[in-house]
Write an enzyme that holds these catalytic residues in place. Structure first.
Site, PDB file in Angstrom:
ATOM      1  N   CYS A   2      49.301  35.020  38.018  1.00  0.00           N
ATOM      2  CA  CYS A   2      48.508  34.267  39.061  1.00  0.00           C
ATOM      3  C   CYS A   2      47.011  34.008  37.105  1.00  0.00           C
ATOM      4  CB  CYS A   2      48.424  34.557  39.993  1.00  0.00           C
ATOM      5  SG  CYS A   2      50.020  34.576  40.955  1.00  0.00           S
ATOM      6  N   ARG A  27      50.040  30.416  33.360  1.00  0.00           N
ATOM      7  CA  ARG A  27      49.846  32.004  34.067  1.00  0.00           C
ATOM      8  C   ARG A  27      50.812  31.764  35.369  1.00  0.00           C
ATOM      9  NH1 ARG A  27      46.122  36.134  32.283  1.00  0.00           N
ATOM     10  NH2 ARG A  27      47.278  37.297  34.347  1.00  0.00           N
ATOM     11  N   ASN A 105      45.121  38.472  41.940  1.00  0.00           N
ATOM     12  CA  ASN A 105      46.562  38.763  40.914  1.00  0.00           C
ATOM     13  C   ASN A 105      46.974  39.888  40.869  1.00  0.00           C
ATOM     14  OD1 ASN A 105      48.498  38.092  39.023  1.00  0.00           O
ATOM     15  ND2 ASN A 105      47.216  38.634  37.518  1.00  0.00           N
ATOM     16  N   GLY A 106      48.039  40.142  41.506  1.00  0.00           N
ATOM     17  CA  GLY A 106      48.619  41.460  41.890  1.00  0.00           C
ATOM     18  C   GLY A 106      49.607  41.633  42.781  1.00  0.00           C
ATOM     19  N   GLU A 491      66.320  36.552  19.748  1.00  0.00           N
ATOM     20  CA  GLU A 491      65.304  35.588  20.375  1.00  0.00           C
ATOM     21  C   GLU A 491      65.911  34.220  20.466  1.00  0.00           C
ATOM     22  OE1 GLU A 491      61.688  34.212  20.759  1.00  0.00           O
ATOM     23  OE2 GLU A 491      62.461  36.130  21.524  1.00  0.00           O
ATOM     24  N   LYS A 495      64.495  31.649  23.975  1.00  0.00           N
ATOM     25  CA  LYS A 495      64.023  30.752  23.811  1.00  0.00           C
ATOM     26  C   LYS A 495      64.273  30.099  24.380  1.00  0.00           C
ATOM     27  CE  LYS A 495      60.089  31.866  22.086  1.00  0.00           C
ATOM     28  NZ  LYS A 495      60.603  33.115  22.543  1.00  0.00           N
ATOM     29  N   GLU A 498      64.772  29.505  27.961  1.00  0.00           N
ATOM     30  CA  GLU A 498      63.704  29.518  28.834  1.00  0.00           C
ATOM     31  C   GLU A 498      62.764  28.072  29.066  1.00  0.00           C
ATOM     32  OE1 GLU A 498      61.077  33.403  27.735  1.00  0.00           O
ATOM     33  OE2 GLU A 498      61.672  31.978  26.069  1.00  0.00           O
ATOM     34  N   HIS A 514      85.064  41.966  20.920  1.00  0.00           N
ATOM     35  CA  HIS A 514      84.426  42.841  22.046  1.00  0.00           C
ATOM     36  C   HIS A 514      84.678  42.759  23.348  1.00  0.00           C
ATOM     37  CE1 HIS A 514      85.212  46.511  19.487  1.00  0.00           C
ATOM     38  NE2 HIS A 514      84.429  46.116  19.133  1.00  0.00           N
TER      39      HIS A 514
END
Length: 618
Positions: A2, A27, A105-106, A491, A495, A498, A514
């Site tokens: 956060c 965040r 935060n946590g 990567e 992306k 995301e 496979h």
């Protein structure tokens, strides 16, 4: 993960906090809220406004009620962990009698036990969150006669897990207190003339001041408009190190770009140049990794390297492994940071741990570093944030010079991390006598050509958009690569997932037969990274196998390649660069592909659902 911010000064706090929350929204954006301590006896001493959804909802609510004139306040933007994203669960949280207000935060890992104890003592709870527990604990301490700072110090000793907490109380007007416990999101203190700031991230403070101090594990701070007082977990006062952060706040703005992600992709040539030139020179050819400090003297004795990271940083670490093995001749391995600390890694004083974390605040990476530190291993971190927690835990740092990155999906921080890992590998090779001076000069020359190559890749936006128009309706996409192109494929798939919400998977192309090949049909496109030195001949075979099953294929190839484009449906060409540096250049078309597909699908590019920029909880 956060975002937290606090202000104590003489200006109205509301516009300062709202601007900061907008800067921190990457965040977390499930909900947001602000709280103000009145500086007028005619007003309610404590007012709280919070709303589910993005910051715009909070701004609308404040506008409707009339923005407060208070000069002390705090704000929070949330990524939900305990409790659904609702108005009630949004921060700030107030104790049942209104004596204390908290943002956090946590994760309070023992919150259920604490909540039960508090209920038995007569406390009532309004939310489902673990954070509200902190407010009630603080209230009990204040009722016992403790100052707000001492109440927070004693309360944090009851909490299990990693926390960053900010609190204020009508009992101490004009005052904010904060604590950092463990490796949760950071707390940075900002100093200005007649006003003070608290935040989880530099982005919230830099518009107002560049003079800052950071809280370490177990440290607390009390601020008011006159300044700050610090103490440790035992209550012993101390004076922190303050530093000037050389970042222009204007650079954080989107400018003419519609999204931060696009802006940051376009900034890659400059970011790469800044990263490379910060430590490498050609006349004479030399490496100046000064931030490694005493680690420079230990490198010759290193006989094993372990690279750790999460997500995009883990993919960078995979490339870094190859760099270290080939340039330094040292056995290297990679490990997912979240798993590393749950086994018993065999490390010693001749092992080098290289953590990769753009924010330097990722909790899994910090916890893995803590495990490694106990073994006597040497720790180096690759980081984009000056003064971040990983840089304070590590024995040495290699900074990427990417500047602030606001898009949740990392772009320039990934490519600059690859450059930093390459520079670290060169330094290792130099220290061990594996690379001669002429060889180091050749490698530096190759690196210095990379920013220009990246700039050339950026010019092909029309080609990327054209391919995106072909693929944006797909439900699944496979990304294939071999050798150094394999982490690039991973990567690229990340992306795509995301920001476009398309199910995408990255595979080592040799693995395709496979199992994954069973998925291929005309509705299941593939993207193959087939640059000149990425096992080119074998990639041709893999591409042909996909096409034999009617699968549409997009290839990323090296300029001048005539063979692969002839057999693919779409080709995206990148400049010919040194073999080990191909991942930096080959990644950029995949960033653009994901970006344009996300735009075409109407996705929120900069703030994709369920994600946050910095992961500070497990």
């Amino acid at each position: 993960m956060c975002g937290i911010v606090g202000y104590a000064g003489s200006r109205p706090a509301a516009p300062i906090l709202l601007r900061a929350l907008q800067d921190l929204e990457y965040r977390g954006y499930d909900s947001a809220g602000v709280a103000f301590l009145s500086n007028s006896g005619d007003d309610e001493p404590l007012t709280v406004t919070k709303r589910q959804g993005k910051i715009a909802n909070l701004v609308e609510a404040l506008d409707a009620n009339g923005s407060p004139k208070a000069t002390t306040g705090m704000g929070h933007t949330r990524w939900a962990t305990h409790g659904r994203p609702t108005d009630l669960n949004a921060h700030p949280h107030v104790s049942c009698n209104g004596e204390v207000c908290v943002i956090h935060n946590g994760i309070v890992e023992n919150y259920a036990e604490l909540r039960t104890q508090l209920r038995e003592a007569g406390h009532t709870f309004a939310s489902e969150t673990d954070t509200e527990t902190i407010a009630h604990l603080l209230e009990d301490r204040i009722r016992e006669g403790a100052s707000l700072l001492d109440a927070l110090r004693k309360t944090t000793q009851q909490l299990e897990g990693s926390q960053a907490v900010v609190a204020m109380s009508p009992s101490e007007p004009g005052v904010l207190v904060a604590a950092r416990v463990g490796n949760a999101g950071g707390v940075v203190v900002g100093y200005a003339d007649g006003e003070m700031f608290l935040a989880s991230d530099l982005a919230a403070i830099l518009p107002h001041t560049q003079r800052v101090a950071f809280l370490a594990d177990g440290q607390l701070v009390r601020i008011d408009e006159r300044g700050a007082q610090f103490c440790d977990s035992a209550g012993v006062p101390f004076e922190p190190e303050t530093r000037e952060i050389p970042i222009d706040p204007v650079s954080a703005l989107k400018g003419t770009y519609p999204h931060f992600m696009l802006k940051e992709m376009m900034e890659q040539p400059e970011a790469l140049s800044d990263t490379i030139r910060s430590v490498a020179t050609l006349q004479p050819a030399s490496l100046h990794l000064d931030e490694l400090g005493p680690v420079n003297d230990r490198l010759a004795d290193i006989n094993r390297v372990v690279l750790i990271g999460m997500g995009t940083s883990l993919h960078a670490a995979m490339v870094g492994r190859r760099y270290i093995e080939e340039l330094a001749g040292i056995p290297a391995e990679i490990d997912n940071a979240s798993e590393f600390r749950y086994r018993k890694p065999i490390l010693d004083e001749r092992t080098l741990i290289v953590s990769v974390s753009q924010s330097g605040e990722t909790v899994d990476v910090l916890e893995a570093m803590a495990v490694a530190k106990k073994t006597g291993a040497t720790l180096v971190t690759i980081c984009n944030t000056e003064g971040a927690q990983t840089t304070r835990v590590a024995d040495g740092t290699v900074y990427t010079r990417a500047g602030l990155e606001r898009g949740v999906a990392s772009t320039k921080c990934f490519t600059t991390a690859l450059a930093a890992l390459y520079l670290l590998a060169l330094r290792l090779g130099e220290a061990r006598g594996r690379l001669s001076q002429p060889e180091i000069e050749d490698h530096i020359q190759s690196l210095l050509r990379i920013p220009d190559a990246a700039a050339r890749v950026l010019k092909d936006d029309g080609a990327y958009r054209s391919v995106a128009e072909r693929l944006y309706e797909a439900e699944h996409i496979m990304f294939l690569g071999r050798a150094l192109a394999y982490p690039v494929a991973l990567e690229g798939a990340l992306k795509m997932k995301e920001i476009s919400y398309i199910h995408a998977e990255g595979y080592a192309a040799g693995e395709m037969k496979h199992g994954p090949i069973a998925l291929i049909d005309r509705t299941f496109p593939s993207v193959a990274v087939a640059t000149r030195h990425a096992l080119h001949a074998k990639m041709i075979s893999n591409i042909e196998q996909v096409q034999a099953r009617a699968g549409e294929v997009v290839v990323v190839v090296t300029e001048g390649d005539k063979e692969i484009p002839a057999s693919a449906d779409h080709a995206l060409a990148v400049p010919d660069v040194a073999p080990l540096l191909e991942p930096i250049i080959a990644t950029i078309p995949l960033q653009f592909l994901a970006y344009h597909i996300a735009v075409l699908r109407g996705c929120d590019v900069d703030q994709p659902r369920n994600l946050a920029k910095t992961v500070t909880v497990e």
